[in-house]
Design a protein around this motif. Structure first.
Motif, PDB file in Angstrom:
ATOM      1  N   ASP A 275       0.838  -1.201   0.000  1.00  0.00           N
ATOM      2  CA  ASP A 275       0.000   0.000   0.000  1.00  0.00           C
ATOM      3  C   ASP A 275       0.869   1.246   0.000  1.00  0.00           C
ATOM      4  OD1 ASP A 275       0.835   0.474   2.641  1.00  0.00           O
ATOM      5  OD2 ASP A 275      -1.026  -0.256   3.537  1.00  0.00           O
ATOM      6  N   SER A 276       0.226   2.406   0.002  1.00  0.00           N
ATOM      7  CA  SER A 276       0.957   3.677  -0.121  1.00  0.00           C
ATOM      8  C   SER A 276       1.805   3.988   1.098  1.00  0.00           C
ATOM      9  CB  SER A 276      -0.041   4.812  -0.360  1.00  0.00           C
ATOM     10  OG  SER A 276      -0.989   4.883   0.694  1.00  0.00           O
ATOM     11  N   SER A 330      -5.443   2.447  -4.031  1.00  0.00           N
ATOM     12  CA  SER A 330      -5.036   3.636  -3.278  1.00  0.00           C
ATOM     13  C   SER A 330      -5.940   3.873  -2.073  1.00  0.00           C
ATOM     14  CB  SER A 330      -5.057   4.861  -4.190  1.00  0.00           C
ATOM     15  OG  SER A 330      -6.345   5.036  -4.758  1.00  0.00           O
TER      16      SER A 330
END
Length: 543
Positions: A275-276, A330
């Motif tokens: 993930d980010s 996202s």
């Protein structure tokens, strides 16, 4: 004699030959054919064009009052109410043909990923090749002769042995887990293949060619171009820095154990997502679980009971059957190829597991996600528009899953909600807001349509507000009945065709008038509302 024979042939008995009857029968058949063609034509128009939406505007709501829902009128193509599955490439027959779309062929593709040009990179496992699907659907071979081997050099002469995973770094280099060679290979943008890390089968941290892997599977990459590899037969997650240094990121021995990364246990991990924030998600294949490794080195279980199954539910109450690869959006939504269940699963940020696509029955059906079918799907990649691309391993195809519907910009006033499937605006506004414009966009596979509507939330509904525009029709499209809300006086309602022919007239006395539309044929009409204050019109669609 000829006429007698023809009479028997047509009527089965020596009736008087009736030319009129014969002509009439022929005309009846011709009419049916023409009618069918006309219906097919207009059906094609309805389903083979982009949407064309509109809303009542301007509209004024009253603070703390539940609104009559606003529904879009769509005079264009139908907007699917669930994700749509299509075949992007692959005939379904084993082969290695380079061609456009479904004329191309694959041999057990395992992983899909995107390059910097937004082309799909395909690991064509049993062809021992790396393939590419361009934006226009053209399938070509990126690297590999098709022969088994470990030859480096030019992409046209390089060889692989049952490659499994792929990822692209910020420089456009493609990294391949050359699984049965126990190597990590690199393909430069210039088309040169080399061995980036690994030597012989085994387990050893180290630099580049001194390190060892044991059937490395899929991989992911972080913002600093560090590679993370699901080292399947070592039951570990390995990390390779851009300079080629290999370390063990998580995992000890085969098993199942959460906790510190150094002591945690996995059982044949096959896929990774990131993930980010840098948290890793692991498709723990033989544990039938989805695991998480946070940036502090703690391993937890996101979902999965550990027992093979197909139950939806939250966290450990859900079950998987050999989850192969996990990808992250996202918004921190996880999508999982549930290989043994022949499904694509979705995990919300709160850990709720649902079936996103696939019936669970082996097949290759396109169409609505709920009725589509797959065969041992493995790789999964998420495009910038949130479309999913699936390596449908057992079908030798690359599939696409696209979600259509409605979006709105900016967000609605507090208390109002927007349905992304139907475009409905509903709720009770909690704060007065001045007039503002909102852009609603509807999409289907043929294109999109945007409409700008003006909304205001007032403290009180004045007479001027009322006269401006306060009538709402719902539902729209309509079926047997529809309601006109916001009425405060006796009104006359008439239904007109688009070419100006009045069909029906009604009188309504109540604040919410219900109109019986069951006798209306399917089509688009104008609903004319006449009050002492004037006339207002709304377009309606009868389904």
């Amino acid at each position: 004699m000829v006429r007698k024979a023809l009479e028997k042939l047509i009527f089965g008995a020596p009736f008087v030959f009736c030319y009129f009857c014969l002509v009439l029968r022929i005309l009846q058949y011709m009419f049916r054919i023409v009618k069918g063609l006309i219906l097919l034509f207009f059906s094609g128009i309805l389903y083979s064009q982009s949407p064309d939406i509109s809303y009542p505007t301007p509209t004024v709501f009253v603070v703390n009052q539940t609104i009559a829902p606003l529904y879009p009128l769509n005079n264009g193509g139908v907007i699917p109410n669930e994700p749509q599955v299509t075949t992007l490439a692959g005939s379904g027959t084993i082969g290695s043909t380079d061609a456009i779309g479904t004329l191309a062929s694959f041999n057990y593709p395992t992983v899909v990923t995107f390059n910097q040009q937004n082309d799909l990179v395909i690991v064509d496992r049993s062809n021992h090749k790396i393939r590419k699907v361009a934006i226009d659907g053209a399938v070509t071979t990126l690297a590999g002769t098709g022969a088994i081997g470990t030859a480096n050099g030019d992409v046209a002469s390089a060889t692989f042995r049952y490659p499994d995973g792929a990822i692209v770094d910020s420089q456009g280099n493609i990294f391949i887990t050359d699984q049965s060679n126990h190597l990590i290979r690199k393909i430069t943008p210039a088309g040169v293949v080399s061995t980036f890390a690994g030597s012989t089968a085994g387990f050893l941290d180290g630099s580049g060619l001194s390190a060892k892997f044991y059937y490395p599977a899929a991989m992911t990459i972080d913002a600093q171009d560090n590679l993370y590899i699901a080292d399947w037969n070592n039951h570990k997650i390995r990390k390779i820095t851009p300079d080629g240094t290999v370390t063990t990121y998580a995992g000890s021995t085969s098993g199942y154990l959460d906790g510190n990364a150094a002591t945690a246990k996995f059982n044949g991990p096959t896929g990774l997502g990131i993930d980010s924030s840098g948290n890793l998600y692991v498709a723990d294949y033989s544990n039938n679980r989805i695991r998480k490794i946070d940036t502090l080195g703690q391993v937890t279980t996101v979902a999965g009971s550990g027992t093979a199954g197909l139950a939806d539910g939250n966290g450990s109450s859900a079950s998987f059957n050999h989850p192969a690869v996990v990808a992250v959006t996202s918004e921190a939504i996880l999508y999982v190829t549930d290989e043994g269940n022949h499904k694509i699963r979705r995990i919300s940020p709160l850990g709720e597991v649902t079936t996103f696509a696939g019936t669970g029955i082996i097949g290759a059906a396109d169409g609505n996600a709920s009725t589509s079918s797959f065969k041992n799907p493995t790789g999964i990649a998420i495009a910038s528009d949130n479309a999913l691309y699936i390596a449908d391993y057992g079908n030798h195809k690359i599939r696409k899953i696209k979600t259509y519907g409605y979006t709105i910009i900016p967000d609605l006033p507090d208390g109002l909600s927007f349905n992304t499937v139907t475009g409905e605006i509903s709720g009770a506004p909690t704060v007065a807001t001045p007039p503002a414009t909102y852009t609603v966009t509807a999409t289907n596979s043929y294109g999109s349509s945007s409409f700008v509507l003006s909304l205001e939330v007032s403290d009180n509904l004045t007479t001027a507000d009322w006269n401006a525009n306060k009538f709402t029709i719902y539902p729209n499209p309509i079926k047997d009945k529809f309601t006109i809300s916001g009425l405060k006086e006796e009104v006359s309602v008439s239904i007109w065709t688009l070419w100006g022919q009045k069909i029906k007239t009604f009188k309504i006395m109540t604040s919410n008038g219900v109109i019986d539309s069951s006798s209306l044929p399917k089509g688009v009409y104008v609903c004319r509302i006449t009050t002492v204050s004037g006339i207002q019109e709304r377009m309606i669609l009868k389904e």
